[in-house]
Write a protein that holds these residues in place. Structure first.
Motif, PDB file in Angstrom:
ATOM      1  N   UNK A 134      -0.326  -3.604  15.099  1.00 15.50           N
ATOM      2  CA  UNK A 134      -1.693  -2.309  14.566  1.00 15.50           C
ATOM      3  C   UNK A 134      -1.405  -0.970  15.067  1.00 15.50           C
ATOM      4  N   UNK A 135      -0.153  -0.628  15.852  1.00 19.61           N
ATOM      5  CA  UNK A 135       0.633   0.674  15.815  1.00 19.61           C
ATOM      6  C   UNK A 135       0.906   1.401  14.763  1.00 19.61           C
ATOM      7  N   UNK A 136       1.163   0.806  13.835  1.00 24.07           N
ATOM      8  CA  UNK A 136       1.947   0.521  12.190  1.00 24.07           C
ATOM      9  C   UNK A 136       1.373   0.170  11.249  1.00 24.07           C
ATOM     10  N   UNK A 137      -0.073  -0.037  11.522  1.00 29.09           N
ATOM     11  CA  UNK A 137      -1.071  -0.908  10.811  1.00 29.09           C
ATOM     12  C   UNK A 137      -2.021   0.689  10.152  1.00 29.09           C
ATOM     13  N   UNK A 138      -2.226   0.959   8.571  1.00 26.24           N
ATOM     14  CA  UNK A 138      -2.963   1.415   8.556  1.00 26.24           C
ATOM     15  C   UNK A 138      -4.785   1.864   8.569  1.00 26.24           C
TER      16      UNK A 138
ATOM     17  N   UNK B  87       0.846  -1.586   0.205  1.00 28.89           N
ATOM     18  CA  UNK B  87      -0.124   0.065   0.454  1.00 28.89           C
ATOM     19  C   UNK B  87       1.002   1.183   0.098  1.00 28.89           C
ATOM     20  N   UNK B  88       0.788   2.185  -0.525  1.00 25.44           N
ATOM     21  CA  UNK B  88       1.747   3.547  -0.945  1.00 25.44           C
ATOM     22  C   UNK B  88       1.821   4.221   0.544  1.00 25.44           C
ATOM     23  N   UNK B  89       3.221   3.980   1.126  1.00 23.01           N
ATOM     24  CA  UNK B  89       4.105   3.969   2.068  1.00 23.01           C
ATOM     25  C   UNK B  89       3.244   3.540   3.115  1.00 23.01           C
ATOM     26  N   UNK B  90       3.510   1.696   3.091  1.00 26.89           N
ATOM     27  CA  UNK B  90       2.648   1.142   3.901  1.00 26.89           C
ATOM     28  C   UNK B  90       4.054   1.030   4.729  1.00 26.89           C
ATOM     29  N   UNK B  91       3.539   0.950   5.905  1.00 26.08           N
ATOM     30  CA  UNK B  91       5.263   0.349   6.831  1.00 26.08           C
ATOM     31  C   UNK B  91       4.953  -1.286   7.125  1.00 26.08           C
ATOM     32  N   UNK B  92       6.035  -2.013   6.446  1.00 25.85           N
ATOM     33  CA  UNK B  92       5.532  -3.242   6.194  1.00 25.85           C
ATOM     34  C   UNK B  92       5.999  -4.175   7.738  1.00 25.85           C
ATOM     35  N   UNK B  93       6.034  -3.302   9.053  1.00 24.49           N
ATOM     36  CA  UNK B  93       6.161  -3.834  10.830  1.00 24.49           C
ATOM     37  C   UNK B  93       4.547  -3.800  10.881  1.00 24.49           C
ATOM     38  N   UNK B  94       3.678  -3.040   9.696  1.00 21.13           N
ATOM     39  CA  UNK B  94       2.184  -3.030  10.084  1.00 21.13           C
ATOM     40  C   UNK B  94       1.613  -4.291   9.542  1.00 21.13           C
TER      41      UNK B  94
END
Length: 496
Positions: A260-264, A99-106
């Motif tokens: 959860x904190x890093x997930x959109x 996803x655009x700019x998605x942090x993989x740890x999310x």
């Protein structure tokens, strides 16, 4: 001189000779023992080393040739290339493929992949990750083979090396991109070998980093810690308890806090694949009895050890991984494919070694029964080999590059490095290291506007949409202002 005096004189004269002979015998025995230990030590090091040196390039050849034959994909190799490239650039791990700019740890908690950033900085290509995975898988053969050689002898050690090295779980993973579990395989091999030999502290130390491989590995850490606690006492029991607590702590942190904190979506998305526990247990039981893919997977997992792994309590370490997969409603998790079974290979072969050692020390297995088990392991491995991915390397076709991939690489060289590209899932890995890349057709989480689009019309990957979906997306792109600039070897190239 009397006979007695003569005898006494003769005995006195021969005493130094006997003493000298005894000394020479002791020296000879000591030398033989040292030679034996030296030879044993050399074999204990040489056999695992040879196994590693054979397997590492073999694994690398399988993965890299597969990459240039179009067998890799954006999901998951492309995601990891973007993730590790971010680390190499000193940025948070992101992937526009997710996803655009998605942090993989999310998505998954796998911070251990940062260890590959220095390698990727030196050689920024998907090949780097594939070769690193090959080496990590091959490292796992070292502790297992050494343990088998030390406790069982040369022949069992060779069987373990061949069985583990050619196991279908590792081959399936090598045949499907790169994944973070590449780190779990050697860590588990060392941890299980230490656990089986009663080296409790070493087992704990090798186990602890598993929590950073992936969030589900924390449950495996809990089981290993629990076994140490149950089998020991005193300080070692405390080590087991602390190890189990470490696994619980990081599982909760990863699933309930970090992801959860890093997930959109502010949630642990993977949790949606797990139905209510009672429903999952009922469905799994029905599936095992009715013979769905879960039953086939269990059969294949046990067959690689000649079913001897069932004789060892070390098999319990495999339970968390098998459980969450079988309880999930994602049927891909149930099957003996992809990378899901790789982490089980070191566990099961450690259980095999432990079962044979217990059989010998407790006199529960006769030499004939042990030979039958080893023969079964070797037979299953060799009979399955022609149907496994490594068999491709036995033919000239297994080493040829797909012309489509050659075309993609040529097109990629003509696209400016900062130009955004969307490409079919199987083409993404050949663009992602040099261009900001997303998958085509674009997913709802992708809000970017690609300047270039590459579509595999000759061999549509079937995801994220089928061939009809691809054609519809191409028509929409043409209506939106894109134009066809090339169409070679079934690769359609559009530019905005």
């Amino acid at each position: 001189m009397t006979a007695i005096e003569n005898a006494s004189t003769s005995a006195a004269a021969s005493a130094p000779a006997r003493a000298g002979a005894a000394a020479r015998a002791r020296a000879s025995g000591s030398t033989a023992a040292r030679v034996g230990r030296s030879r044993f030590g050399r074999a204990e090091v040489l056999l695992p080393a040879v196994a590693f040196l054979l397997l590492a390039p073999l694994y690398a050849a399988l993965s890299v040739t597969g990459h240039y034959q179009g067998r890799t994909s954006g999901f998951d190799l492309g995601i990891f290339v973007q993730q590790i490239s971010s680390y190499a650039d000193g940025r948070a791990p992101t992937s526009d493929l997710l996803g655009t700019g998605w942090n993989t740890l999310g998505d998954h908690f796998s911070p251990i992949t940062v260890l590959l950033a220095p390698l990727y900085a030196v050689a920024p290509a998907p090949d780097t990750l594939l070769v690193a995975q090959a080496v990590l898988f091959a490292v796992g053969v070292v502790p297992l083979t050494r343990w088998a050689h030390r406790t069982l002898g040369v022949v069992p050690a060779v069987v373990v090396a061949v069985g583990y090295g050619l196991s279908w779980g590792l081959q399936s993973a090598l045949n499907f991109d790169f994944h973070e579990i590449a780190f779990a395989v050697p860590l588990l091999a060392f941890a299980m070998s230490a656990l089986g030999q009663g080296h409790w502290r070493s087992a704990a130390l090798w186990t602890l980093p598993l929590v950073w491989v992936k969030e589900d590995m924390g449950l495996t850490v809990v089981v290993i810690g629990a076994l140490i606690a149950v089998w020991t006492g005193g300080r070692d029991r405390l080590i087991g308890v602390l190890t189990a607590a470490w696994g619980v702590l990081w599982t909760v942190l990863a699933v309930a806090v970090i992801v959860p904190a890093l997930s959109p979506d502010d949630a642990y998305g993977q949790g949606s694949k797990l139905p209510p526990l009672s429903e999952g247990i009922a469905d799994t039981t029905h599936g095992l009895v009715s013979g769905d893919p879960r039953a086939a997977t269990i059969l294949l997992l046990l067959a690689i050890t000649g079913f001897a792994a069932l004789r060892s309590p070390l098999t319990l370490v495999a339970v968390p991984t098998v459980a969450w997969r079988f309880l999930s409603d994602n049927t891909n998790f149930w099957k003996p494919i992809f990378h899901y079974n790789a982490v089980l290979m070191p566990i099961l072969f450690a259980a095999l070694i432990d079962a044979l050692v217990r059989g010998r020390t407790r006199r529960e297995l006769s030499p004939r029964a042990e030979r039958i088990v080893l023969s079964a392991v070797a037979a299953v491995t060799l009979i399955a080999l022609p149907f496994q991915p490594l068999a491709r390397l036995a033919s000239a076709d297994g080493w040829r590059m797909d012309p489509r991939i050659d075309t993609v690489r040529d097109v990629s060289a003509d696209i400016p490095r900062d130009a955004r590209v969307a490409a079919s899932n199987d083409l993404v890995p050949h663009l992602v290291a040099t261009h900001p890349t997303t998958v085509f057709p674009q997913r709802p989480s992708d809000s970017t506007t690609p300047e270039w689009i590459l579509v595999d019309e000759a061999n549509p990957p079937g995801w994220p949409q089928n061939a009809e979906g691809d054609r519809k997306a191409v028509s929409e792109a043409l209506a939106d202002g894109y134009r066809v600039v090339d169409d070679v070897n079934g690769i359609l190239v559009l530019r905005r």
